[in-house]
Each structure stands twice: as C-alpha cells, then as structure tokens.
Enzyme design. Structure first.
Site, short mmCIF file in Angstrom:
data_model
loop_
_atom_site.label_atom_id
_atom_site.label_comp_id
_atom_site.label_asym_id
_atom_site.label_seq_id
_atom_site.Cartn_x
_atom_site.Cartn_y
_atom_site.Cartn_z
CG HIS A 69 9.33 -25.43 -1.01
ND1 HIS A 69 8.31 -24.83 -1.71
CD2 HIS A 69 8.73 -26.22 -0.09
CE1 HIS A 69 7.15 -25.24 -1.26
NE2 HIS A 69 7.37 -26.09 -0.26
CB ILE A 128 14.66 -16.81 19.68
CG1 ILE A 128 15.43 -18.13 19.80
CG2 ILE A 128 13.93 -16.46 20.96
CD1 ILE A 128 16.60 -18.05 20.76
#
Length: 213
Positions: free
Chosen positions: A131, A161
């Site tokens: 969020h 990654i």
C-alpha cells in the site's frame, strides 16, 4: 486503429507480448534497432523493421526494453507515439492504483491500495508492491521483488530480482539494488547497493544504468 507495436525483440519483449495478448490487445508486430532481427519473429509475431516506423502517424506502442535509461531516451525521442500500458489479467491490482502511460504489470504481480505507478515502469513477474508506494517514471521492479508499504522508488531506480524494501524506504533516482538485496535504510541517488542489509558500494555516472529484465 492500427495494432500495437512492441519496441524491442529480445526476451523481455516476449513477456510484454504475452501480457498484451492475454489482455486482448491487437498486436501488429515488433520493432528493433538491430537489423539482424528484422524479418525474424517473436512468439510468431514479425519483427517489422527499425524504430523509424514509430514516426508514422497514430502509432501505438509499448517499450519492451528492460534498461531504464533506454526507455527514457526512446520515450523522449518519440513524443507523438501513444504509449500503451498493460496489466496481465493474472496480476492483482487494486482499483485505487494509478498507472501512468507505457507501464506494464506482469503475471503474478500484486499492487496494493493507493499505490502510484509512473510512466514506462516495469512491475515484473510475481513482484509485490504494498500500500501507498510510489514508483516514479522509468522504475523497474524485477521478478520476485517485494516492496513493503510506503516505499518510494525515485525515477529510474532498479531493484534486482528477489530484492526487498522495508516500510517507508526511499531509493534514490537511478539507483540499482542488486539481486537479493534487503533495503532497510534510504539509498542515495545514482548509487549501487548490494547485500543483506543492502549497503551502497559506489556512485554511478548518470548514464551508467545498465539494468535489464
């Protein structure tokens, strides 16, 4: 209206193409600066030629290039192009998320409430963005990367990654976090950070941004 052109014909283009097709876009083909790729195909779609085809009227395209600096250069070189964004149907993106032009969200990614994604951003396969995050223009969040809430990635930042950013962290513009790095404090612009926890190892030149998909 003409189909979408994919700019790039490498491995990253395959993932962009599959995302567009899964989202029911009409794809015309690929473009690439390397003449050796002209006349070949990507997942059965032709590589039509060089980037001069973007200069035709009413072009719609996506930049399928993992290098953040290259995406910025090309988007600025062809301002008349309608840059298309795409979200794979197997990604989970909250309805409150704002996504800019030319950005892609790949399969398995999750983007949570009140996050803002800028222009020409890559949220790669199975990355999660919690969020209230902000991903500025030309950011690349690599596969399997996880951002906690309220993380800010400034323009051109690249998280390798499997990297992680803890809540409220800011990663400076054009900074690279190496694969598997865990960012627990803010990182300065134009730097490289690696390790657990991620530590800044060097400051890059402004154009030294060779991150890839």
């Amino acid at each position: 209206m003409s189909g979408i052109l994919i700019v790039g014909a490498g491995g990253h283009a395959k993932v962009v193409l599959s995302t567009l097709l899964a989202s029911n876009y009409h794809v015309e083909g690929c473009l690439d600066e390397q003449p050796s790729r002209w006349g070949t195909s990507v997942l059965g779609y032709p590589v039509l030629g060089g980037l001069e085809l973007l200069e035709r009227p009413d072009r719609r395209a996506v930049l399928a290039i993992g290098n953040n600096q290259a995406r910025r250069t090309l988007s600025e070189r062809y301002p008349a192009v309608e840059w298309v964004s795409a979200v794979h149907p197997q990604a989970v993106v909250d309805a409150s998320v704002v996504i800019g032009v030319g950005s892609v969200v790949f399969a398995g990614a999750v983007v949570q409430a009140d996050t803002t994604i800028g222009n020409h951003v890559i949220v790669n396969t199975a990355a999660t963005v919690d969020h209230d995050c902000v991903l500025e223009d030309y950011v690349h969040v690599a596969p399997g990367t996880h951002l906690a809430g309220q993380v800010r990635l400034e323009q051109g930042a690249f998280l390798g990654i499997g990297s992680v950013a803890t809540p409220g962290i800011t990663v400076g513009e054009w900074t690279t976090v190496g694969a598997g790095g865990v960012v627990i404090r803010d990182l300065l612009p134009h730097s490289v950070a690696v390790g657990v926890p991620a530590r800044q190892r060097q400051v890059k030149n402004n154009d030294d941004n060779h991150n890839k998909a």
